[in-house]
Design an enzyme around this catalytic site. Structure first.
Site, PDB file in Angstrom:
ATOM      1  NE  ARG A  35      40.706  10.363  57.085  1.00 22.77           N
ATOM      2  CZ  ARG A  35      41.831   9.714  56.712  1.00 22.77           C
ATOM      3  NH1 ARG A  35      42.774   9.936  55.776  1.00 22.77           N
ATOM      4  NH2 ARG A  35      41.515   8.365  56.956  1.00 22.77           N
ATOM      5  NE  ARG A  76      45.395  -2.407  60.966  1.00 20.37           N
ATOM      6  CZ  ARG A  76      45.624  -1.760  59.947  1.00 20.37           C
ATOM      7  NH1 ARG A  76      46.376  -2.502  58.943  1.00 20.37           N
ATOM      8  NH2 ARG A  76      45.156  -0.417  59.778  1.00 20.37           N
ATOM      9  CE  LYS A 222      36.465   6.318  56.924  1.00 21.48           C
ATOM     10  NZ  LYS A 222      37.840   5.928  57.435  1.00 21.48           N
ATOM     11  CB  THR A 280      39.733   6.108  48.609  1.00 19.23           C
ATOM     12  OG1 THR A 280      39.083   6.022  49.911  1.00 19.23           O
ATOM     13  CG2 THR A 280      40.868   4.774  48.702  1.00 19.23           C
TER      14      THR A 280
END
Length: 484
Positions: A35, A76, A222, A280
């Site tokens: 990845r 963010r 995802k 994850t």
């Protein structure tokens, strides 16, 4: 040569694993797909890493797929003048869309996603730094989101923000992602992962951008938004692969809700012939420790028992202290788990889900035969990879060899459970199927993949070399001479 493992391992490249020496060891340890995390690094960095992967794979005589993971609309906060602030429960705090991104202090902080102001209402709950900091919205004044801290702690620069329960309007693809897709296509990756898609329409839009670049890369959705869980069927239908991205998903829907969602995805995906990656924190402790916790081993094993195609390492191999050991730990956990006799049956064998094409019908018949006969291996001549994809939806202990002349097909099947890519020449005439079969049996005997008298299932299309043309299945006994 590592012991045959049906479940695939995806490893993230980063500072801890990008050197040729470590990359070589990762591939020897059993990595099937690497990845490239486009949240970090330049286009040139990714190009060099892809070249290194291909070189290492060639040196080891294996095919290794490459997955480019887009950053997506990561929301963010800005930066702090002092690098961080300490938030206490009950404290009032302001997330300020009008504040400079470098001007955060103990009372307020800036925001990269200005539209957040319109996406929240009083009473909404905001989760920062992967849910470690929790704030409730009190009121909106202009560009200021006034909050009360519920769960405090240290909050530092550029930490992510999620809204509990989802509902943010940010598009799945940012301008950066669109440029990164061009880079990924130019590199020639096998898969492109789209972060934070809301539904199938987001995936179709991403596919249009990829195809516009002349790439046939597979699209990975995802699942990390609450909306994605709600629209799971449309995402499964529009995607080539789905990833259970448990980090942001856990923040949005709550950590306790993630396990049943993961099991639901693994249960529903076979109906769409869609492979699944579980990702994850699978072996997060190995960022610092040379062995995993028992809970992590159990997590990996449960994903395998539920029929996942692949399991993924992130920080463990990208920046951890023990990248090789993490892959080895995953490998041995899969091997031991796959020895179990009790495995769930695939829903694609359910008569309620009939095959949609001749090649899917042939794939099912091959898998039925592998369950009823003492078959040692399955060899499938494939142009598109679809036949072996259909086969891989059935849980079996018989290895499936994807015989293909196309590099992009060999790269694509690296992610399919139980499938081993085998690049071969298919330069045979229309009537040369018997010769092709003899050649492959001879190769398998020479490579030690089968022994004399072993039974091998072959699937192929006649005439040969036509995508989607699989229309023949036959069982041959290795070592025998056959003419048709």
């Amino acid at each position: 040569m590592t012991e045959f493992r049906r479940t695939k391992i995806v490893a993230t490249l980063g500072p801890a694993s990008e050197s040729p020496e470590v990359l070589d060891k990762l591939i020897k340890a059993g990595v099937n797909v690497v990845r490239l995390n486009f949240s970090h690094g330049s286009a040139e960095d990714h190009r060099k890493r892809a070249e290194s992967v291909r070189t290492a794979a060639k040196n080891n005589g294996v095919c290794v797929g490459i997955l480019a993971d887009m950053q997506g609309p990561k929301i963010r906060i800005g930066k702090y003048k002092n690098g961080k602030t300490l938030l206490k429960p009950g404290q009032k705090y302001i997330i300020d869309g009008a504040l400079g991104l470098d001007d955060g202090d103990d009372e307020r902080v800036g925001l990269t996603y200005k539209e957040l102001v319109g996406d929240v209402v009083p009473g909404a709950r905001l989760l920062l730094n992967d849910g470690l900091i929790v704030m409730d919205v009190d009121e909106i004044i202009g560009q200021e989101i006034h909050c009360t801290v519920i769960v405090g702690g240290v909050l530092s620069n550029n930490k992510g923000i999620n809204r509990a329960g989802g509902g943010l309007s940010a598009a799945a693809l940012t301008d950066k992602d669109k440029e990164d897709i061009k880079t990924a296509c130019a590199i020639g990756v096998d898969y492109i992962a789209i972060s934070f898609p809301r539904d199938g329409a987001d995936m179709e839009y991403a596919r249009s951008l990829v195809r516009a670049e002349g790439s046939n890369a597979g699209l990975v959705a995802k699942v990390e938004r609450a909306e994605a869980v709600e629209n799971l069927d449309s995402i499964l239908e529009a995607s080539d692969v789905v990833m259970v991205a448990r980090g942001d998903l856990g923040v949005e829907i709550g950590d306790a809700a993630v396990p049943p969602v993961q099991k639901r995805i693994l249960r529903e995906a076979p109906k769409h012939n869609t492979p699944v990656i579980v990702a994850t924190q699978m072996m997060e402790s190995m960022c610092e420790n040379p062995i995993p916790t028992r809970a992590e081993v159990n997590d990996v094993a449960n994903a395998v028992l539920d029929g996942t195609d692949a399991i993924m390492l992130s920080g463990e191999t990208a920046a951890g202290k023990y990248p090789i050991e993490a892959v080895q730990a995953m490998h041995r956990t899969c091997i031991e788990t796959e020895k179990q006799k009790v495995l769930p049956s695939s829903s694609t064998r359910d008569p309620r889900f009939p095959p949609h094409s001749i090649d899917e019908c042939m794939a099912r018949q091959a898998m039925e035969a592998s369950h009823m006969m003492p078959i040692t291996a399955i060899a499938s001549f494939t142009q598109s990879g679809n036949t072996v994809l259909y086969m891989s939806r059935h849980l079996t202990k018989v290895p499936i060899y994807a015989l293909t002349p196309l590099g992009e097909t060999a790269g694509r099947v690296t992610l399919f459970r139980n499938v081993i890519p085998k690049p071969v020449s298919l330069d045979y005439g229309e009537k040369d199927a018997p010769q092709a079969t003899r050649d492959i049996v001879a190769m398998m005997l020479y490579d030690g993949l089968v022994e004399n008298d072993d039974l091998v299932i072959f699937t192929l299309g006649t005439p040969m070399g036509k995508a989607g043309g699989t229309n023949t299945m036959k069982i041959v006994r290795a070592g025998e001479v056959f003419n048709d």
